[in-house]
Design a protein around this motif. Structure first.
Motif, PDB file in Angstrom:
ATOM      1  N   TYR A 143      -1.042   4.252  -5.149  1.00 41.98           N
ATOM      2  CA  TYR A 143      -0.452   5.594  -5.634  1.00 41.98           C
ATOM      3  C   TYR A 143       1.087   5.638  -4.656  1.00 41.98           C
ATOM      4  O   TYR A 143       0.732   5.581  -3.430  1.00 41.98           O
ATOM      5  N   VAL A 144       2.159   5.702  -5.332  1.00 43.06           N
ATOM      6  CA  VAL A 144       3.420   5.441  -4.673  1.00 43.06           C
ATOM      7  C   VAL A 144       4.241   7.055  -4.831  1.00 43.06           C
ATOM      8  O   VAL A 144       4.155   7.578  -5.767  1.00 43.06           O
ATOM      9  N   TYR A 145       4.404   7.620  -3.824  1.00 45.22           N
ATOM     10  CA  TYR A 145       5.341   8.786  -3.874  1.00 45.22           C
ATOM     11  C   TYR A 145       6.718   8.743  -2.927  1.00 45.22           C
ATOM     12  O   TYR A 145       6.862   7.879  -2.380  1.00 45.22           O
ATOM     13  N   PHE A 146       7.432   9.811  -3.366  1.00 47.44           N
ATOM     14  CA  PHE A 146       8.665   9.688  -2.841  1.00 47.44           C
ATOM     15  C   PHE A 146       8.805  10.977  -1.577  1.00 47.44           C
ATOM     16  O   PHE A 146       8.282  12.055  -2.337  1.00 47.44           O
ATOM     17  N   SER A 147       9.445  10.889  -0.570  1.00 49.13           N
ATOM     18  CA  SER A 147       9.012  11.657   0.232  1.00 49.13           C
ATOM     19  C   SER A 147      10.342  12.167   1.107  1.00 49.13           C
ATOM     20  O   SER A 147      11.189  11.236   1.320  1.00 49.13           O
ATOM     21  N   TYR A 148      10.853  13.412   1.283  1.00 45.80           N
ATOM     22  CA  TYR A 148      11.623  13.829   2.090  1.00 45.80           C
ATOM     23  C   TYR A 148      13.188  13.186   1.485  1.00 45.80           C
ATOM     24  O   TYR A 148      14.196  13.026   2.149  1.00 45.80           O
ATOM     25  N   GLY A 149      13.308  13.136   0.279  1.00 43.99           N
ATOM     26  CA  GLY A 149      14.491  12.597  -0.432  1.00 43.99           C
ATOM     27  C   GLY A 149      14.908  11.190  -0.113  1.00 43.99           C
ATOM     28  O   GLY A 149      15.958  11.003  -0.850  1.00 43.99           O
ATOM     29  N   GLN A 150      14.329  10.580   0.494  1.00 51.68           N
ATOM     30  CA  GLN A 150      14.628   9.144   0.764  1.00 51.68           C
ATOM     31  C   GLN A 150      13.683   8.026   0.988  1.00 51.68           C
ATOM     32  O   GLN A 150      14.124   6.977   1.104  1.00 51.68           O
ATOM     33  N   HIS A 151      12.429   8.399   1.160  1.00 49.71           N
ATOM     34  CA  HIS A 151      11.436   7.344   1.569  1.00 49.71           C
ATOM     35  C   HIS A 151      10.379   7.304   0.571  1.00 49.71           C
ATOM     36  O   HIS A 151       9.967   8.447   0.019  1.00 49.71           O
ATOM     37  N   HIS A 152       9.884   6.018   0.249  1.00 47.95           N
ATOM     38  CA  HIS A 152       8.734   5.863  -0.514  1.00 47.95           C
ATOM     39  C   HIS A 152       7.479   5.723   0.308  1.00 47.95           C
ATOM     40  O   HIS A 152       7.948   4.976   1.419  1.00 47.95           O
ATOM     41  N   CYS A 153       6.392   5.893  -0.085  1.00 51.99           N
ATOM     42  CA  CYS A 153       5.330   5.766   0.535  1.00 51.99           C
ATOM     43  C   CYS A 153       4.116   5.200  -0.351  1.00 51.99           C
ATOM     44  O   CYS A 153       3.979   5.633  -1.513  1.00 51.99           O
ATOM     45  N   VAL A 154       3.324   4.066   0.122  1.00 54.43           N
ATOM     46  CA  VAL A 154       2.387   3.413  -0.418  1.00 54.43           C
ATOM     47  C   VAL A 154       0.982   3.774  -0.256  1.00 54.43           C
ATOM     48  O   VAL A 154       0.663   3.528   0.973  1.00 54.43           O
ATOM     49  N   ASN A 155       0.065   3.973  -0.938  1.00 51.49           N
ATOM     50  CA  ASN A 155      -1.376   4.256  -0.850  1.00 51.49           C
ATOM     51  C   ASN A 155      -2.300   3.385  -1.955  1.00 51.49           C
ATOM     52  O   ASN A 155      -1.868   2.871  -2.892  1.00 51.49           O
ATOM     53  N   VAL A 156      -3.398   3.058  -1.189  1.00 49.36           N
ATOM     54  CA  VAL A 156      -4.317   2.151  -2.023  1.00 49.36           C
ATOM     55  C   VAL A 156      -5.450   3.261  -2.482  1.00 49.36           C
ATOM     56  O   VAL A 156      -5.876   4.005  -1.670  1.00 49.36           O
ATOM     57  N   VAL A 157      -5.477   3.418  -3.683  1.00 51.77           N
ATOM     58  CA  VAL A 157      -6.405   4.280  -4.205  1.00 51.77           C
ATOM     59  C   VAL A 157      -7.839   3.919  -4.074  1.00 51.77           C
ATOM     60  O   VAL A 157      -8.179   2.544  -4.449  1.00 51.77           O
ATOM     61  N   THR A 158      -8.594   4.800  -3.525  1.00 50.86           N
ATOM     62  CA  THR A 158     -10.141   4.532  -3.505  1.00 50.86           C
ATOM     63  C   THR A 158     -10.954   5.603  -4.157  1.00 50.86           C
ATOM     64  O   THR A 158     -10.349   6.459  -4.910  1.00 50.86           O
ATOM     65  N   GLY A 159     -12.267   5.842  -3.998  1.00 46.18           N
ATOM     66  CA  GLY A 159     -12.841   7.026  -4.491  1.00 46.18           C
ATOM     67  C   GLY A 159     -13.436   6.736  -5.840  1.00 46.18           C
ATOM     68  O   GLY A 159     -14.185   7.543  -6.392  1.00 46.18           O
ATOM     69  N   GLY A 160     -12.706   6.027  -6.806  1.00 49.41           N
ATOM     70  CA  GLY A 160     -13.169   6.108  -8.103  1.00 49.41           C
ATOM     71  C   GLY A 160     -12.820   7.156  -8.993  1.00 49.41           C
ATOM     72  O   GLY A 160     -12.113   7.922  -8.597  1.00 49.41           O
ATOM     73  N   ARG A 161     -12.797   7.069 -10.260  1.00 50.72           N
ATOM     74  CA  ARG A 161     -12.517   8.011 -11.071  1.00 50.72           C
ATOM     75  C   ARG A 161     -12.784   9.498 -11.039  1.00 50.72           C
ATOM     76  O   ARG A 161     -14.071   9.479 -10.844  1.00 50.72           O
ATOM     77  N   GLY A 162     -11.809  10.158 -11.169  1.00 51.79           N
ATOM     78  CA  GLY A 162     -12.300  11.580 -10.627  1.00 51.79           C
ATOM     79  C   GLY A 162     -12.541  12.235  -9.552  1.00 51.79           C
ATOM     80  O   GLY A 162     -12.414  13.224  -9.183  1.00 51.79           O
ATOM     81  N   ARG A 163     -12.338  11.062  -8.600  1.00 52.61           N
ATOM     82  CA  ARG A 163     -12.521  11.474  -7.032  1.00 52.61           C
ATOM     83  C   ARG A 163     -11.143  10.898  -6.305  1.00 52.61           C
ATOM     84  O   ARG A 163     -10.920   9.792  -6.066  1.00 52.61           O
ATOM     85  N   PRO A 164     -10.240  11.825  -5.990  1.00 50.33           N
ATOM     86  CA  PRO A 164      -8.769  11.500  -5.739  1.00 50.33           C
ATOM     87  C   PRO A 164      -8.660  11.498  -4.266  1.00 50.33           C
ATOM     88  O   PRO A 164      -8.617  12.215  -3.453  1.00 50.33           O
TER      89      PRO A 164
END
Length: 236
Positions: free
Chosen positions: A97-118
């Motif tokens: 899960y990658v998102y863009f933050s403060y107009g200049q930075h990307h951050c990367v996450n590892v998705v956990t929790g399985g389908r339907g659990r964000p």
DNA sequence: ATCCGGATCGCCT
DNA sequence: GGCGATCCGGATG
């Protein structure tokens, strides 16, 4: 609930010998990601985050990570419910899960929790392990080693991670078609640090940030809430 | 169509 | 430790 502080583990020296074992590129099993998110967050410390750019690999050991756990977690992007932006978190675990933050930075996450659990684990800092010359090409030729990957935005810049990789699956590092990979690496730190998460306004009561307490690549040496800034080595 | 806040960083003091 | 940069997603009109 885990307390803030540190936990001592026996074994390897903190910034220890650089051996082939430390660079273990074998993949994490699928079941790695299907465990409870807090467990995954702790276990990601010492693992290798690897980015493939053409035929070159760039990556580092994860030294800091934060858990974001579902719609009930006020700091989680899913606290507002499912939206187009956070939809990857609602999908299967083991993706980015990658998102863009403060107009200049990307951050990367590892998705956990399985389908339907964000749920997801934000990767906040790495110790460079592979391809430092490529990191410098992206971060600036004169960037200090310590500044290459210290912080979620910096590490994404160093590894060339942006919104194009939102939803990408973490594959095996050896897979020549894999843009992103996670590998076994050197494993858990000798001293595990625990604190509140950084840069959030709500959810500060949850100690869901985990870090290698001896790593200078951790984004903030003094966790929020620490009074002295001195970490105890023998809390028991 | 417009407004606003943000899981940050780098540079300044 | 303070602040400006800068842009995307989401909410509102």
């Amino acid at each position: 609930m885990a307390a803030r502080g540190t936990e001592v583990r026996p074994g390897r020296a903190p910034l220890g010998p650089r051996t082939a074992v430390d660079l273990d590129l074998s993949p994490l099993p699928r079941r790695f990601f299907s465990r409870p998110t807090l467990e995954v967050a702790r276990d990601l410390l010492g693992r290798l985050l690897v980015r493939r750019l053409g035929d070159r690999l760039v990556g580092g050991w994860i030294v800091e990570a934060e858990a974001y756990i579902g719609e009930e977690d006020p700091a989680c992007h899913a606290a507002v419910g499912r939206t187009e932006r956070n939809t990857v978190m609602y999908g299967p675990s083991g993706h980015a899960y990658v998102y863009f933050s403060y107009g200049q930075h990307h951050c990367v996450n590892v998705v956990t929790g399985g389908r339907g659990r964000p749920e997801a684990v934000l990767i906040r800092a790495l110790q460079p392990a592979i391809g430092q010359e490529f990191m410098r090409r992206r971060r600036g030729a004169r960037t200090a080693e310590l500044d290459l990957t210290r912080g979620p935005g910096r590490l994404c810049q160093a590894l060339g991670i942006d919104l194009c990789l939102n939803g990408a699956k973490f594959h095996a590092a050896a897979d020549p078609s894999a843009p992103l990979a996670l590998a076994r690496g050197r494993g858990r730190p000798e001293i595990l640090g625990v604190s509140a998460r950084i840069g959030i306004r709500r959810g500060l009561e949850y100690p869901w940030r985990f870090y290698d307490a001896e790593s200078p690549w951790v984004s903030r040496a003094r966790p929020i809430g620490s009074r002295s800034g001195v970490l105890k080595k023998n809390p028991g």
